[in-house]
Structures are given as structure tokens and as C-alpha cells.
Design a protein around this motif. Structure first.
Motif, PDB file in Angstrom:
ATOM      1  N   LEU A 269     -47.799 -25.650 -23.204  1.00 25.40           N
ATOM      2  CA  LEU A 269     -48.348 -24.773 -22.182  1.00 25.40           C
ATOM      3  C   LEU A 269     -48.728 -23.420 -22.776  1.00 25.40           C
ATOM      4  CD1 LEU A 269     -45.704 -25.518 -19.387  1.00 25.40           C
ATOM      5  CD2 LEU A 269     -48.035 -26.453 -19.534  1.00 25.40           C
ATOM      6  N   THR A 270     -49.485 -22.661 -22.019  1.00 28.72           N
ATOM      7  CA  THR A 270     -49.846 -21.312 -22.452  1.00 28.72           C
ATOM      8  C   THR A 270     -48.688 -20.351 -22.192  1.00 28.72           C
ATOM      9  OG1 THR A 270     -50.783 -20.701 -20.311  1.00 28.72           O
ATOM     10  CG2 THR A 270     -52.266 -21.738 -21.909  1.00 28.72           C
ATOM     11  N   ALA A 271     -48.718 -19.232 -22.895  1.00 28.13           N
ATOM     12  CA  ALA A 271     -47.639 -18.256 -22.758  1.00 28.13           C
ATOM     13  C   ALA A 271     -47.540 -17.734 -21.330  1.00 28.13           C
ATOM     14  CB  ALA A 271     -47.869 -17.101 -23.728  1.00 28.13           C
ATOM     15  N   SER A 272     -48.693 -17.497 -20.681  1.00 31.74           N
ATOM     16  CA  SER A 272     -48.669 -16.948 -19.330  1.00 31.74           C
ATOM     17  C   SER A 272     -48.070 -17.920 -18.320  1.00 31.74           C
ATOM     18  CB  SER A 272     -50.083 -16.567 -18.887  1.00 31.74           C
ATOM     19  OG  SER A 272     -50.940 -17.698 -18.900  1.00 31.74           O
ATOM     20  N   ALA A 273     -48.131 -19.223 -18.621  1.00 34.20           N
ATOM     21  CA  ALA A 273     -47.613 -20.218 -17.686  1.00 34.20           C
ATOM     22  C   ALA A 273     -46.091 -20.234 -17.630  1.00 34.20           C
ATOM     23  CB  ALA A 273     -48.136 -21.609 -18.058  1.00 34.20           C
ATOM     24  N   VAL A 274     -45.435 -19.782 -18.706  1.00 35.74           N
ATOM     25  CA  VAL A 274     -43.967 -19.881 -18.758  1.00 35.74           C
ATOM     26  C   VAL A 274     -43.297 -18.537 -19.004  1.00 35.74           C
ATOM     27  CG1 VAL A 274     -43.953 -22.295 -19.496  1.00 35.74           C
ATOM     28  CG2 VAL A 274     -44.075 -20.481 -21.219  1.00 35.74           C
ATOM     29  N   ARG A 275     -44.073 -17.463 -18.966  1.00 35.70           N
ATOM     30  CA  ARG A 275     -43.504 -16.143 -19.278  1.00 35.70           C
ATOM     31  C   ARG A 275     -42.296 -15.818 -18.393  1.00 35.70           C
ATOM     32  NH1 ARG A 275     -47.838 -13.516 -19.034  1.00 35.70           N
ATOM     33  NH2 ARG A 275     -48.277 -13.560 -21.273  1.00 35.70           N
ATOM     34  N   ASP A 276     -42.441 -15.983 -17.092  1.00 39.67           N
ATOM     35  CA  ASP A 276     -41.342 -15.670 -16.171  1.00 39.67           C
ATOM     36  C   ASP A 276     -40.153 -16.598 -16.369  1.00 39.67           C
ATOM     37  OD1 ASP A 276     -42.884 -13.650 -15.131  1.00 39.67           O
ATOM     38  OD2 ASP A 276     -43.540 -14.779 -13.372  1.00 39.67           O
ATOM     39  N   ASP A 277     -40.428 -17.881 -16.656  1.00 43.98           N
ATOM     40  CA  ASP A 277     -39.344 -18.853 -16.834  1.00 43.98           C
ATOM     41  C   ASP A 277     -38.546 -18.551 -18.103  1.00 43.98           C
ATOM     42  OD1 ASP A 277     -40.075 -21.063 -14.679  1.00 43.98           O
ATOM     43  OD2 ASP A 277     -41.938 -20.497 -15.681  1.00 43.98           O
ATOM     44  N   VAL A 278     -39.252 -18.158 -19.159  1.00 43.37           N
ATOM     45  CA  VAL A 278     -38.569 -17.825 -20.413  1.00 43.37           C
ATOM     46  C   VAL A 278     -37.744 -16.546 -20.232  1.00 43.37           C
ATOM     47  CG1 VAL A 278     -38.905 -17.119 -22.811  1.00 43.37           C
ATOM     48  CG2 VAL A 278     -40.246 -19.015 -21.864  1.00 43.37           C
ATOM     49  N   THR A 279     -38.327 -15.557 -19.571  1.00 40.90           N
ATOM     50  CA  THR A 279     -37.615 -14.300 -19.329  1.00 40.90           C
ATOM     51  C   THR A 279     -36.357 -14.533 -18.509  1.00 40.90           C
ATOM     52  OG1 THR A 279     -39.695 -13.056 -19.403  1.00 40.90           O
ATOM     53  CG2 THR A 279     -37.811 -11.991 -18.355  1.00 40.90           C
ATOM     54  N   ALA A 280     -36.435 -15.428 -17.541  1.00 41.62           N
ATOM     55  CA  ALA A 280     -35.288 -15.714 -16.678  1.00 41.62           C
ATOM     56  C   ALA A 280     -34.281 -16.662 -17.331  1.00 41.62           C
ATOM     57  CB  ALA A 280     -35.770 -16.302 -15.357  1.00 41.62           C
ATOM     58  N   GLY A 281     -34.617 -17.205 -18.504  1.00 36.47           N
ATOM     59  CA  GLY A 281     -33.701 -18.104 -19.200  1.00 36.47           C
ATOM     60  C   GLY A 281     -33.718 -19.531 -18.698  1.00 36.47           C
ATOM     61  N   ARG A 282     -34.708 -19.883 -17.883  1.00 41.74           N
ATOM     62  CA  ARG A 282     -34.787 -21.257 -17.380  1.00 41.74           C
ATOM     63  C   ARG A 282     -35.367 -22.200 -18.429  1.00 41.74           C
ATOM     64  NH1 ARG A 282     -36.399 -18.247 -12.789  1.00 41.74           N
ATOM     65  NH2 ARG A 282     -38.596 -18.464 -13.381  1.00 41.74           N
ATOM     66  N   LEU A 283     -36.258 -21.687 -19.273  1.00 42.86           N
ATOM     67  CA  LEU A 283     -36.915 -22.501 -20.298  1.00 42.86           C
ATOM     68  C   LEU A 283     -36.942 -21.740 -21.616  1.00 42.86           C
ATOM     69  CD1 LEU A 283     -40.048 -23.723 -18.258  1.00 42.86           C
ATOM     70  CD2 LEU A 283     -37.986 -25.066 -18.760  1.00 42.86           C
ATOM     71  N   GLN A 284     -37.244 -22.468 -22.679  1.00 48.05           N
ATOM     72  CA  GLN A 284     -37.470 -21.885 -23.996  1.00 48.05           C
ATOM     73  C   GLN A 284     -38.869 -22.255 -24.463  1.00 48.05           C
ATOM     74  OE1 GLN A 284     -32.914 -22.120 -25.813  1.00 48.05           O
ATOM     75  NE2 GLN A 284     -34.551 -23.317 -26.745  1.00 48.05           N
ATOM     76  N   ALA A 285     -39.449 -21.420 -25.327  1.00 51.22           N
ATOM     77  CA  ALA A 285     -40.797 -21.707 -25.809  1.00 51.22           C
ATOM     78  C   ALA A 285     -40.969 -21.193 -27.235  1.00 51.22           C
ATOM     79  CB  ALA A 285     -41.835 -21.072 -24.896  1.00 51.22           C
ATOM     80  N   ALA A 286     -41.618 -21.994 -28.056  1.00 52.60           N
ATOM     81  CA  ALA A 286     -41.915 -21.611 -29.440  1.00 52.60           C
ATOM     82  C   ALA A 286     -43.410 -21.770 -29.672  1.00 52.60           C
ATOM     83  CB  ALA A 286     -41.137 -22.486 -30.410  1.00 52.60           C
ATOM     84  N   ARG A 287     -44.007 -20.805 -30.349  1.00 49.30           N
ATOM     85  CA  ARG A 287     -45.442 -20.853 -30.629  1.00 49.30           C
ATOM     86  C   ARG A 287     -45.724 -21.931 -31.661  1.00 49.30           C
ATOM     87  NH1 ARG A 287     -48.534 -17.923 -34.293  1.00 49.30           N
ATOM     88  NH2 ARG A 287     -46.680 -16.665 -34.804  1.00 49.30           N
ATOM     89  N   ILE A 288     -46.684 -22.796 -31.345  1.00 46.90           N
ATOM     90  CA  ILE A 288     -47.048 -23.885 -32.252  1.00 46.90           C
ATOM     91  C   ILE A 288     -47.904 -23.319 -33.392  1.00 46.90           C
ATOM     92  CG2 ILE A 288     -48.262 -26.092 -32.457  1.00 46.90           C
ATOM     93  CD1 ILE A 288     -47.648 -26.549 -29.483  1.00 46.90           C
ATOM     94  N   VAL A 289     -47.544 -23.641 -34.622  1.00 48.94           N
ATOM     95  CA  VAL A 289     -48.269 -23.151 -35.795  1.00 48.94           C
ATOM     96  C   VAL A 289     -48.587 -24.311 -36.727  1.00 48.94           C
ATOM     97  CG1 VAL A 289     -47.262 -20.843 -35.685  1.00 48.94           C
ATOM     98  CG2 VAL A 289     -46.105 -22.628 -37.011  1.00 48.94           C
ATOM     99  N   GLU A 290     -49.434 -24.018 -37.699  1.00 50.94           N
ATOM    100  CA  GLU A 290     -49.818 -25.003 -38.730  1.00 50.94           C
ATOM    101  C   GLU A 290     -50.361 -26.300 -38.132  1.00 50.94           C
ATOM    102  OE1 GLU A 290     -46.488 -25.601 -41.324  1.00 50.94           O
ATOM    103  OE2 GLU A 290     -46.218 -23.461 -41.671  1.00 50.94           O
ATOM    104  N   PRO A 291     -51.402 -26.271 -37.323  1.00 51.47           N
ATOM    105  CA  PRO A 291     -52.226 -25.099 -37.004  1.00 51.47           C
ATOM    106  C   PRO A 291     -51.767 -24.410 -35.708  1.00 51.47           C
ATOM    107  CG  PRO A 291     -53.283 -27.034 -36.146  1.00 51.47           C
ATOM    108  CD  PRO A 291     -52.020 -27.526 -36.810  1.00 51.47           C
ATOM    109  N   SER A 292     -52.287 -23.193 -35.521  1.00 50.51           N
ATOM    110  CA  SER A 292     -52.094 -22.502 -34.255  1.00 50.51           C
ATOM    111  C   SER A 292     -53.082 -23.078 -33.241  1.00 50.51           C
ATOM    112  CB  SER A 292     -52.351 -21.004 -34.447  1.00 50.51           C
ATOM    113  OG  SER A 292     -52.265 -20.331 -33.225  1.00 50.51           O
ATOM    114  N   LEU A 293     -52.582 -23.482 -32.109  1.00 49.53           N
ATOM    115  CA  LEU A 293     -53.429 -24.152 -31.116  1.00 49.53           C
ATOM    116  C   LEU A 293     -54.008 -23.125 -30.142  1.00 49.53           C
ATOM    117  CD1 LEU A 293     -51.337 -27.363 -30.381  1.00 49.53           C
ATOM    118  CD2 LEU A 293     -53.174 -27.027 -32.046  1.00 49.53           C
ATOM    119  N   LYS A 294     -55.119 -22.546 -30.534  1.00 44.72           N
ATOM    120  CA  LYS A 294     -55.790 -21.564 -29.693  1.00 44.72           C
ATOM    121  C   LYS A 294     -57.037 -22.172 -29.060  1.00 44.72           C
ATOM    122  CE  LYS A 294     -54.704 -16.853 -31.156  1.00 44.72           C
ATOM    123  NZ  LYS A 294     -55.287 -15.581 -31.667  1.00 44.72           N
TER     124      LYS A 294
END
Length: 327
Positions: A269-294
Motif C-alpha cells: 500500500l501507499t504511505a498515505s493509506a496506512v499513515r494513521d494505522d502505523v502511528t496508532a500502532g495497529r500496523l507496521q510498514a516498511a518501504r520496499i527497495v531494490e527496486p523502489s516501487l514508485k
């Protein structure tokens, strides 16, 4: 035996019916200005005074009055000395003409207002993963600048939104596209980066980044096809020689996040889709790299129909709002 007063009523009715017929079918149609002249002559009680008020020759007013009475099929005025007064037929239609002219004036004012300030419905599609951040700002701006515009908003995946634009059920959409894709009616407003999203305490998403090859074999929840991002995922899966395991297909962003939090699956998912959930500790998220999926974020117009003034105004405001958020 028909009384004279009843006969006059019949003649008046015929006169009015003839006028309505002429208006409707365009035969010897009387213009609004001719009806304004009728009211002006009645109010002044004199062709001379009506001509002076219009700054025209009396002969011109006489000719126009003759044309009006010819179209109506009878006399609307009685000539008396140096002036005129309404006949019975004229008295009968006078208040109706006044009311009709008032409606015409209001209609003209309304049309002028509509040309100055666009009105109408704009069917707007918004990528579900960015809708929370975008829709509120845009709605408030539209309401402030163009209160005559009504938004119909659809939140969905980029694939669904693209279908809506192609079929004409949407006028405009904010969606994501691969960087190499291009459409003549698109306006790039920013880019979105994708994250691997896992449950709280998950080891794979406990760091700030995760290599794409780590997606090998993990259960994924993705939107239903058409899923525009799927082609990019498959491309890199082949390049990295890994297998993508699609465990669930679901268009609902809320359900995707619920499954991630409770059922041992992962989402991309995009960062904006889970920003509130990550801040609240409901979910975790790591940026995908090698390659970066933009992917680029674009506003795209439907090419199935002409773009209305209201749609152009919403596009203008949407470009500003989206650029401020995502550029």
C-alpha cells in the motif's frame, strides 16, 4: 344564445391560444422585446410616450404594435384621442405577460450567473489509498469557490477508476500509473511510494526498508483485477526470480488492512493509506527497495465526452490540492 360577454371571452381565448401556438411552433413568433413594448405602451397609455421612452420614432412603435396585434389575431389596444388603452383581450393577457417577462428576466440572470460561476455535477474518482488526505481539502475548496458545483465521488483502485473513465461513468479521476504510461489528458501531480504492510510485531516489516526479493512466497492481499499495479509486481518478480503468492483479492482498503492486522497476510500500500494505522500502532510498514516501487500520481480526464466548465474548475482546484499533498 351566446351572450356578447361570453363571445368576447371566446375571442380572447382564441387570441391567447393562437399566441401560445405561435410561440410553440415558431410561426410569426413574438420576441421578448415585442412583449416588453406591449407592456410599455400599456403603462404609458400612449404610443408617443412609449416611443420617447425608447428613443425611437412613433412610426416604429406603431409598426411593432401592428405586428404584435397581427400575431395575436386581434386588437390588444383601443385607440382613443391621443392615447390608447388596453382592450378586454389586452387586459386579460397583461398580468400574464408581466409574470412571463419576470420569469424570463430571472432565467437570463440565472444563465449569466451559470456562465460566470460554473454549475453542474462532476463525477470524480479518487484512488482509495489517497482519498482520506485529498477529498476533504478538495471539497472545501470547491464549496468555497464554486458552490454551484456538486461532486459525486467514487473511491476505488486505479484499475477501477481507469475503467470508469473509459466507459464515461467518471469525468475525472486521481489515480496512479506506471511512470512509462502516458495519456494525452493526464496531469502529473506527484508520485506515490509503496510499502509492505504487516501486522504489529511482524518481523519482516519491523525495519524501515525491505528488499523486493523478500516478498518471495509471502501471502499477499491485493485488489481485484483489473489491478494496474499487478503488471509492475509481476515484472519485478520475474526479474528477481521470486514467486508472488496472492492469497486474497479484495478491493476494500479497510478490509485489506483488517486482514493484515488479524490474518497473517501482507499488503502493498501507499504511505498515505496506512499513515494513521502505523502511528496508532495497529500496523507496521516498511518501504520496499531494490527496486523502489514508485508510481506517478495523475489527474486524468475522460475522453468519452466533452469537458464541462464545472469539470475544468474541479480539475484546476484538484491539481492545486493534489500537488500540495503529493508533489
Amino acid at each position: 344564445m351566446i351572450q356578447f360577454s361570453e363571445l368576447k371571452k371566446v375571442l380572447i381565448g382564441v387570441c391567447l391560444a393562437s399566441t401560445v401556438y405561435l410561440w410553440r411552433y415558431g410561426l410569426k413568433t413574438l420576441s421578448i422585446e415585442q412583449w416588453r413594448l406591449f407592456i410599455q405602451i400599456a403603462d404609458h397609455g400612449s404610443l408617443t410616450h412609449a416611443a420617447a421612452a425608447r428613443d425611437v420614432a412613433q412610426s416604429a412603435v406603431s409598426r411593432q404594435l401592428a405586428a404584435i396585434e397581427t400575431a395575436c389575431g386581434g386588437r390588444l389596444f383601443e385607440r382613443r384621442g391621443r392615447g390608447v388603452r388596453l382592450s378586454d383581450a389586452g387586459l386579460y393577457i397583461y398580468p400574464q405577460v408581466v409574470a412571463w417577462l419576470e420569469v424570463a428576466d430571472r432565467l437570463t440572470q440565472g444563465v449569466r450567473g451559470a456562465l460566470k460561476d460554473p454549475i453542474g455535477t462532476v463525477r470524480l474518482g479518487v484512488l482509495a489509498s489517497v482519498s482520506d488526505a485529498f477529498v476533504g481539502n478538495l471539497y472545501r475548496q470547491v464549496r468555497k469557490e464554486c458552490p454551484g458545483i456538486r461532486l459525486q465521488i467514487v473511491s476505488a483502485t486505479s484499475g477501477r477508476l481507469a475503467q470508469g473513465l473509459e466507459t464515461g461513468t467518471l469525468d475525472l479521476a486521481l489515480l496512479s500509473r506506471n511512470a512509462r504510461e502516458h495519456h494525452g489528458r493526464e496531469f502529473v501531480v506527484g508520485s506515490v511510494e509503496h510499502l509492505l504492510v504487516g501486522a504489529r510485531g511482524d518481523l519482516l516489516t519491523s525495519t524501515s526498508t525491505v528488499a523486493f526479493e523478500r516478498l518471495d512466497g509471502i501471502p499477499l492481499v491485493v485488489p481485484n483485477r483489473p489491478y494496474a499495479f499487478h503488471h509492475l509486481l509481476e515484472h519485478w518478480a520475474q526479474r528477481k526470480s521470486i514467486t508472488l503468492t496472492i492469497a486474497v483479492e479484495c478491493d476494500s482498503l479497510a478490509i485489506q488492512k483488517h486482514l493484515v492486522a488479524t490474518s497473517g497476510v501482507y499488503a502493498i500500500l501507499t504511505a498515505s493509506a496506512v499513515r494513521d494505522d502505523v502511528t496508532a500502532g495497529r500496523l507496521q510498514a516498511a518501504r520496499i527497495v531494490e527496486p523502489s516501487l514508485k508510481r506517478k500520481l495523475v489527474l486524468l480526464l475522460s475522453d468519452t465526452h466533452a469537458t464541462t466548465a464545472a469539470c475544468r474548475e474541479v480539475l484546476r482546484m484538484a491539481r492545486i490540492a493534489a500537488t500540495e499533498l503529493f508533489a
